[in-house]
Structures are given as C-alpha cells and as structure tokens.
Design a protein around this motif. Structure first.
Motif, PDB file in Angstrom:
ATOM      1  N   GLY A 117       0.784  -1.181   0.213  1.00  0.00           N
ATOM      2  CA  GLY A 117      -0.109   0.070  -0.088  1.00  0.00           C
ATOM      3  C   GLY A 117       1.474   1.204  -0.167  1.00  0.00           C
ATOM      4  O   GLY A 117       0.404   2.846   0.235  1.00  0.00           O
ATOM      5  N   ILE A 118       1.906   1.052   0.097  1.00  0.00           N
ATOM      6  CA  ILE A 118       3.066   2.659  -0.317  1.00  0.00           C
ATOM      7  C   ILE A 118       2.620   3.116  -2.173  1.00  0.00           C
ATOM      8  O   ILE A 118       2.747   2.427  -2.255  1.00  0.00           O
ATOM      9  CB  ILE A 118       4.808   1.503   0.040  1.00  0.00           C
ATOM     10  N   ARG A 119       2.268   4.193  -1.559  1.00  0.00           N
ATOM     11  CA  ARG A 119       2.187   4.958  -2.443  1.00  0.00           C
ATOM     12  C   ARG A 119       3.746   5.101  -4.235  1.00  0.00           C
ATOM     13  O   ARG A 119       5.354   5.667  -3.097  1.00  0.00           O
ATOM     14  CB  ARG A 119       1.464   6.363  -2.641  1.00  0.00           C
ATOM     15  N   VAL A 120       3.000   4.432  -5.141  1.00  0.00           N
ATOM     16  CA  VAL A 120       4.400   5.008  -6.039  1.00  0.00           C
ATOM     17  C   VAL A 120       4.147   5.745  -7.587  1.00  0.00           C
ATOM     18  O   VAL A 120       2.595   5.428  -7.672  1.00  0.00           O
ATOM     19  CB  VAL A 120       4.923   3.474  -6.225  1.00  0.00           C
ATOM     20  N   VAL A 121       5.090   6.925  -7.477  1.00  0.00           N
ATOM     21  CA  VAL A 121       4.647   7.414  -8.392  1.00  0.00           C
ATOM     22  C   VAL A 121       5.749   7.416  -9.295  1.00  0.00           C
ATOM     23  O   VAL A 121       6.423   7.910  -9.378  1.00  0.00           O
ATOM     24  CB  VAL A 121       3.786   8.954  -7.744  1.00  0.00           C
TER      25      VAL A 121
END
Length: 127
Positions: free
Chosen positions: A103-107
């Motif tokens: 669930g770690i956001r990656v951009v």
C-alpha cells in the motif's frame, strides 16, 4: 530501507515493474538494484501496518523514466500488480500513481526532471 509485510511479494513487484535485480538476499532482507544502480533495501517486518510511519517516514516513492515508451511499459507492468493505478497528464508531464503490495504509494513521472525541468513543486507533492 523499506519495511514490507511479505518480502517475496515485494521483491517480485519491484523486479516485475522496475526490472530490479536481487543483489543480496537473506531470510528477512534483500538488496535490490535498479538497472541504473539505485539501491532498495527491504526488510520483512511481521508486525507491519501500512501507514505506521507516523508524522515522518516514507509517504511515497517516486521514479522517472527516460522515454515515453519506457513510461508506457512501466505503466503496463505496474497495472498487472495494481489495476487501479492511474495516469494523469498535464502541461507536458505524465504521472502514473498507484500502490506497491504494502500500500506504499508509488508515482512514476515522464519526462524526468533532467529532460523537463520543473519550475514549481506541484501541490500534490506539498502535503
């Protein structure tokens, strides 16, 4: 250093999406390298809870690609892991936004800041 809940699952995600290789591996830890040599250390933490970093810690990870074709390939591989990942393009900058297995956001951005210098910090990156 990234704390992850399932080391094998997280290693596979970063191998599939970003073409990382596993440089070192222990029972509860791994060192991954990107094709350009960026290092990601991961440690399996059994009592991990997404968002437990409190007021400080990793909010998200940001990558950039060198070509539009590479961006499209990364986006396709990413969506195999996170079908809800979305792409937004504005003022010549494309951003893919999704989450890794914990669930770690990656951009992911295209073009990179070296190819398309930024003039302001976008509101989305200021909290």
């Amino acid at each position: 250093m990234m704390h992850v809940s399932d080391l094998d699952r997280s290693v596979q995600f970063y191998r599939d999406v970003f073409s990382c290789t596993v440089e070192l591996r222990a029972e509860d830890s791994a060192l991954l390298l990107t094709p350009d040599g960026f290092q990601i250390y991961m440690h399996a933490k059994s009592a991990f809870h997404s968002g437990d970093a409190g007021a400080t810690g990793v909010l998200y990870i940001m990558w950039s690609t060198d070509s539009e074709d590479e961006f499209a390939q990364v986006a396709q591989r990413f969506r195999e892991h996170d079908p809800s990942a979305s792409v937004q393009t504005a003022d010549g900058l494309s951003l893919l936004d999704g989450c890794d297995p914990d669930g770690i956001r990656v951009v992911i951005a295209y073009p990179s800041p070296t190819q398309f210098p930024r003039e302001v910090i976008a509101a989305r990156f200021r909290g």
